[in-house]
Scaffold this motif. Structure first.
Motif, PDB file in Angstrom:
ATOM      1  N   SER A  34     -31.808  47.605  28.099  1.00  0.00           N
ATOM      2  CA  SER A  34     -31.804  47.219  26.681  1.00  0.00           C
ATOM      3  C   SER A  34     -32.188  48.374  25.769  1.00  0.00           C
ATOM      4  N   VAL A  45     -27.203  45.822  17.790  1.00  0.00           N
ATOM      5  CA  VAL A  45     -27.397  44.539  17.103  1.00  0.00           C
ATOM      6  C   VAL A  45     -27.718  44.730  15.617  1.00  0.00           C
ATOM      7  N   SER A  85     -17.413  36.043  18.402  1.00  0.00           N
ATOM      8  CA  SER A  85     -18.498  35.669  19.325  1.00  0.00           C
ATOM      9  C   SER A  85     -17.924  35.074  20.610  1.00  0.00           C
ATOM     10  N   TRP A 104     -21.969  45.461  26.682  1.00  0.00           N
ATOM     11  CA  TRP A 104     -22.391  45.452  25.282  1.00  0.00           C
ATOM     12  C   TRP A 104     -21.840  44.272  24.467  1.00  0.00           C
ATOM     13  N   ARG A 157     -24.340  41.524  24.388  1.00  0.00           N
ATOM     14  CA  ARG A 157     -25.542  41.800  23.590  1.00  0.00           C
ATOM     15  C   ARG A 157     -25.374  41.421  22.128  1.00  0.00           C
ATOM     16  N   ILE A 158     -24.153  41.435  21.636  1.00  0.00           N
ATOM     17  CA  ILE A 158     -23.937  41.115  20.218  1.00  0.00           C
ATOM     18  C   ILE A 158     -23.377  39.706  20.016  1.00  0.00           C
ATOM     19  N   LYS A 198     -24.686  36.651  20.393  1.00  0.00           N
ATOM     20  CA  LYS A 198     -25.551  35.750  19.618  1.00  0.00           C
ATOM     21  C   LYS A 198     -25.563  36.132  18.130  1.00  0.00           C
ATOM     22  N   SER A 199     -25.640  37.433  17.861  1.00  0.00           N
ATOM     23  CA  SER A 199     -25.653  37.887  16.460  1.00  0.00           C
ATOM     24  C   SER A 199     -24.363  37.498  15.750  1.00  0.00           C
TER      25      SER A 199
END
Length: 219
Positions: free
Chosen positions: A21, A28, A74, A88, A91-92, A94-95
């Motif tokens: 991480s 993010v 998403s 990667w 990792r984005i 949820k954002s």
């Protein structure tokens, strides 16, 4: 539309991802900043009275389109990881989902507060009489619990199996978003058809991956 708000996946791949991480720590914040930038531009245009002859319709269209784009993005995170092996996108995810929820809420607020002046009876009649508003409202209702359970604490409280079942609503929400768009446009349905095709491709990747995993498990 979501996985609009998917918290950390407790799978081995997610745990391996967590170990790294420290890398791409900027990702993010960059996505959130970039995702909020269109809202700031739209607000600035509204303040300057630069939204055209029908500013409410322009704001509704822009916010609705941004919401759909972010929710579809998403949902693209997992298929992109499946196809490329990149971590990667997860990792984005949820954002992107939460940004999509933000724009859905803004879209709804402009409609209810500015366009309808919080006239609840008129809004209820609109929902009942106009199919595209009914579909959009249903998508919003389904999106609320998905966004509300996007935290790690919600995942622990619900258990992964229940949480995962709830977040599968993201696919239903995305379909409702495309249908809402399709019913909204009156002449040229090219754009909603493009989003429908993208969603179909994303679903196809997930289905193929599911059957491949199932065959491996059976061997």
């Amino acid at each position: 539309m979501v996985s609009p708000a998917l918290p950390a996946d407790p799978s081995p791949a997610a745990r391996a991802q967590k170990k790294t991480s420290g890398k791409l720590a900027w990702l993010v914040p960059a996505v959130v900043t970039g995702g909020l930038f269109p809202a700031a531009v739209l607000l600035l245009r509204a303040v300057r009275k630069d939204l055209g002859s029908n500013p409410i319709a322009e704001a509704l269209n822009q916010l609705g389109l941004l919401a759909l784009v972010l929710l579809v993005l998403s949902l693209a995170a997992t298929p992109l990881k499946i196809v490329t092996g990149w971590n990667w996108p997860i990792r984005i995810r949820k954002s992107l989902g939460l940004l999509g929820f933000f724009y859905v809420c803004a879209h709804l607020l402009v409609y209810a507060v500015i366009d309808q002046a919080l006239a609840l009876r008129a809004i209820a009649e609109d929902v009942a009489k106009r199919p595209f508003i009914l579909v959009g409202f249903l998508g919003f209702v389904l999106l609320v619990p998905v966004a509300a359970t996007s935290t790690s604490s919600a995942l622990k409280r619900m258990g992964f199996a229940r949480w995962k079942r709830l977040h599968r609503l993201a696919y239903v929400i995305a379909i409702l978003g495309v249908v809402h768009f399709f019913l909204r446009v009156k002449k040229d349905a090219t754009e909603p058809m493009i989003y429908a095709a993208i969603l179909g491709a994303l679903f196809a990747v997930r289905i193929v991956s599911f059957w491949q995993e199932r065959r491996k498990s059976a061997q």
